[in-house]
Design a protein around this motif. Structure first.
Motif, short mmCIF file in Angstrom:
data_model
loop_
_atom_site.label_atom_id
_atom_site.label_comp_id
_atom_site.label_asym_id
_atom_site.label_seq_id
_atom_site.Cartn_x
_atom_site.Cartn_y
_atom_site.Cartn_z
N SER A 52 2.32 3.66 -9.22
CA SER A 52 2.65 3.39 -10.62
C SER A 52 2.24 1.99 -11.03
CB SER A 52 4.16 3.58 -10.84
OG SER A 52 4.89 2.73 -9.97
N GLY A 53 2.06 1.11 -10.04
CA GLY A 53 1.57 -0.24 -10.30
C GLY A 53 0.07 -0.37 -10.20
N ASN A 54 -0.61 0.79 -10.12
CA ASN A 54 -2.08 0.84 -10.10
C ASN A 54 -2.70 0.31 -8.81
OD1 ASN A 54 -2.65 2.11 -12.62
ND2 ASN A 54 -2.14 0.19 -13.64
N THR A 55 -1.99 0.40 -7.71
CA THR A 55 -2.57 0.07 -6.41
C THR A 55 -3.20 1.33 -5.81
OG1 THR A 55 -0.96 -1.67 -6.00
CG2 THR A 55 -2.12 -0.77 -4.09
N PRO A 56 -4.52 1.30 -5.56
CA PRO A 56 -5.17 2.50 -5.03
C PRO A 56 -5.18 2.53 -3.51
CG PRO A 56 -6.82 0.87 -5.60
CD PRO A 56 -5.49 0.26 -5.90
N ASN A 57 -5.36 3.72 -3.00
CA ASN A 57 -5.54 3.93 -1.56
C ASN A 57 -6.57 5.04 -1.40
OD1 ASN A 57 -4.79 3.77 1.32
ND2 ASN A 57 -4.03 5.84 0.97
N TYR A 58 -7.52 4.86 -0.48
CA TYR A 58 -8.61 5.82 -0.33
C TYR A 58 -8.74 6.29 1.11
CZ TYR A 58 -10.16 3.98 -4.85
OH TYR A 58 -10.22 3.60 -6.16
N ALA A 59 -9.18 7.51 1.26
CA ALA A 59 -9.59 7.98 2.57
C ALA A 59 -10.87 7.23 2.96
CB ALA A 59 -9.86 9.48 2.53
N ASP A 60 -11.04 6.99 4.25
CA ASP A 60 -12.20 6.24 4.70
C ASP A 60 -13.50 6.93 4.28
OD1 ASP A 60 -10.75 5.17 7.88
OD2 ASP A 60 -10.62 4.32 5.87
N SER A 61 -13.49 8.24 4.21
CA SER A 61 -14.71 8.99 3.92
C SER A 61 -15.20 8.80 2.49
CB SER A 61 -14.48 10.47 4.20
OG SER A 61 -13.41 10.97 3.39
N VAL A 62 -14.34 8.31 1.60
CA VAL A 62 -14.75 8.17 0.20
C VAL A 62 -14.75 6.73 -0.29
CG1 VAL A 62 -13.83 10.47 -0.26
CG2 VAL A 62 -12.45 8.46 -0.83
N LYS A 63 -14.33 5.81 0.57
CA LYS A 63 -14.29 4.40 0.16
C LYS A 63 -15.67 3.92 -0.26
CE LYS A 63 -10.34 2.71 2.83
NZ LYS A 63 -9.90 1.91 3.99
N GLY A 64 -15.71 3.22 -1.38
CA GLY A 64 -16.97 2.70 -1.88
C GLY A 64 -17.74 3.68 -2.74
N ARG A 65 -17.30 4.95 -2.76
CA ARG A 65 -18.00 5.96 -3.56
C ARG A 65 -17.10 6.53 -4.66
NH1 ARG A 65 -19.47 10.64 -1.34
NH2 ARG A 65 -17.82 10.65 0.26
N PHE A 66 -15.82 6.66 -4.38
CA PHE A 66 -14.87 7.23 -5.33
C PHE A 66 -13.96 6.13 -5.87
CE2 PHE A 66 -14.60 11.82 -3.45
CZ PHE A 66 -15.99 11.90 -3.49
N THR A 67 -13.55 6.30 -7.12
CA THR A 67 -12.61 5.38 -7.75
C THR A 67 -11.51 6.17 -8.45
OG1 THR A 67 -14.35 3.74 -8.13
CG2 THR A 67 -12.31 3.49 -9.39
N ILE A 68 -10.28 5.87 -8.10
CA ILE A 68 -9.13 6.51 -8.74
C ILE A 68 -8.55 5.56 -9.78
CG2 ILE A 68 -7.45 5.73 -7.03
CD1 ILE A 68 -6.05 8.46 -7.37
N SER A 69 -8.12 6.11 -10.91
CA SER A 69 -7.50 5.32 -11.96
C SER A 69 -6.49 6.20 -12.69
CB SER A 69 -8.54 4.76 -12.93
OG SER A 69 -9.24 5.81 -13.57
N ARG A 70 -5.68 5.57 -13.51
CA ARG A 70 -4.69 6.34 -14.26
C ARG A 70 -4.46 5.71 -15.61
NH1 ARG A 70 0.75 6.13 -10.82
NH2 ARG A 70 1.72 7.00 -12.72
N ASP A 71 -4.05 6.54 -16.55
CA ASP A 71 -3.68 6.11 -17.89
C ASP A 71 -2.23 6.53 -18.08
OD1 ASP A 71 -3.15 6.01 -20.68
OD2 ASP A 71 -5.29 6.20 -21.12
N ALA A 72 -1.34 5.55 -18.01
CA ALA A 72 0.09 5.86 -18.06
C ALA A 72 0.48 6.52 -19.39
CB ALA A 72 0.91 4.60 -17.83
N ALA A 73 -0.09 6.04 -20.47
CA ALA A 73 0.26 6.58 -21.79
C ALA A 73 -0.13 8.05 -21.91
CB ALA A 73 -0.39 5.76 -22.88
N LYS A 74 -1.26 8.41 -21.29
CA LYS A 74 -1.74 9.79 -21.35
C LYS A 74 -1.22 10.63 -20.19
CE LYS A 74 -6.02 8.72 -23.82
NZ LYS A 74 -7.50 8.79 -23.79
N LYS A 75 -0.47 10.00 -19.27
CA LYS A 75 0.04 10.71 -18.10
C LYS A 75 -1.11 11.40 -17.35
CE LYS A 75 4.60 11.62 -20.14
NZ LYS A 75 4.30 11.15 -21.50
N THR A 76 -2.20 10.68 -17.20
CA THR A 76 -3.42 11.26 -16.64
C THR A 76 -3.95 10.41 -15.50
OG1 THR A 76 -3.99 12.28 -18.76
CG2 THR A 76 -5.77 11.99 -17.17
N VAL A 77 -4.43 11.09 -14.47
CA VAL A 77 -5.09 10.42 -13.36
C VAL A 77 -6.54 10.90 -13.32
CG1 VAL A 77 -4.36 12.17 -11.67
CG2 VAL A 77 -4.97 9.86 -10.90
N TYR A 78 -7.44 9.99 -12.98
CA TYR A 78 -8.87 10.27 -12.94
C TYR A 78 -9.42 10.01 -11.54
CZ TYR A 78 -8.16 9.62 -17.96
OH TYR A 78 -7.68 9.69 -19.25
#
Length: 120
Positions: A52-78
């Motif tokens: 909820s504080g926007n700290t990401p965590n990634y699997a090693d297999s996707v680090k550097g290629r995938f980016t996770i983000s969220r929009d709290a107002a829209k209740k949406t994760v990307y």
């Protein structure tokens, strides 16, 4: 409470896709959100999570290629997926820890899954 995922599809290796997952319903609050995937014949595995504080965590297999983000107002994760590889082919599921009206505590909710296919 429902999670609606979208954005999957078929791309060639090296291509990009962005997945979205929107939460709806009688939601009081959302804690962590994330993406998981399941390839044929394999167990479901974590791809990325975001607090909820926007700290990401990634699997090693996707680090550097995938980016996770969220929009709290829209209740949406990307999930922005770049440099896709054939081994990224799977059904991708979103998950969120949600506090809903009338329920005690946060509970896990899952989206319906969206297919990502990467061809070589």
């Amino acid at each position: 409470v429902q999670l609606q995922a979208s954005g999957g599809g078929a791309v060639q290796a090296g291509g990009s896709l962005i997945l979205s997952c929107a939460a709806s319903g009688t939601i009081v609050g959302i804690d962590a959100m994330g993406w998981y995937r399941q390839a044929p014949g394999k167990q479901r595995e974590l791809v990325a999570t975001i607090t909820s504080g926007n700290t990401p965590n990634y699997a090693d297999s996707v680090k550097g290629r995938f980016t996770i983000s969220r929009d709290a107002a829209k209740k949406t994760v990307y999930l922005q997926m770049n440099s896709l590889k054939p081994e990224d082919t799977a059904v991708y599921y979103c998950k969120a820890d949600i506090l809903a009206i009338g329920l005690y505590g946060y509970n896990d909710y899952w989206g319906q899954g969206t297919q990502v296919t990467v061809s070589s």
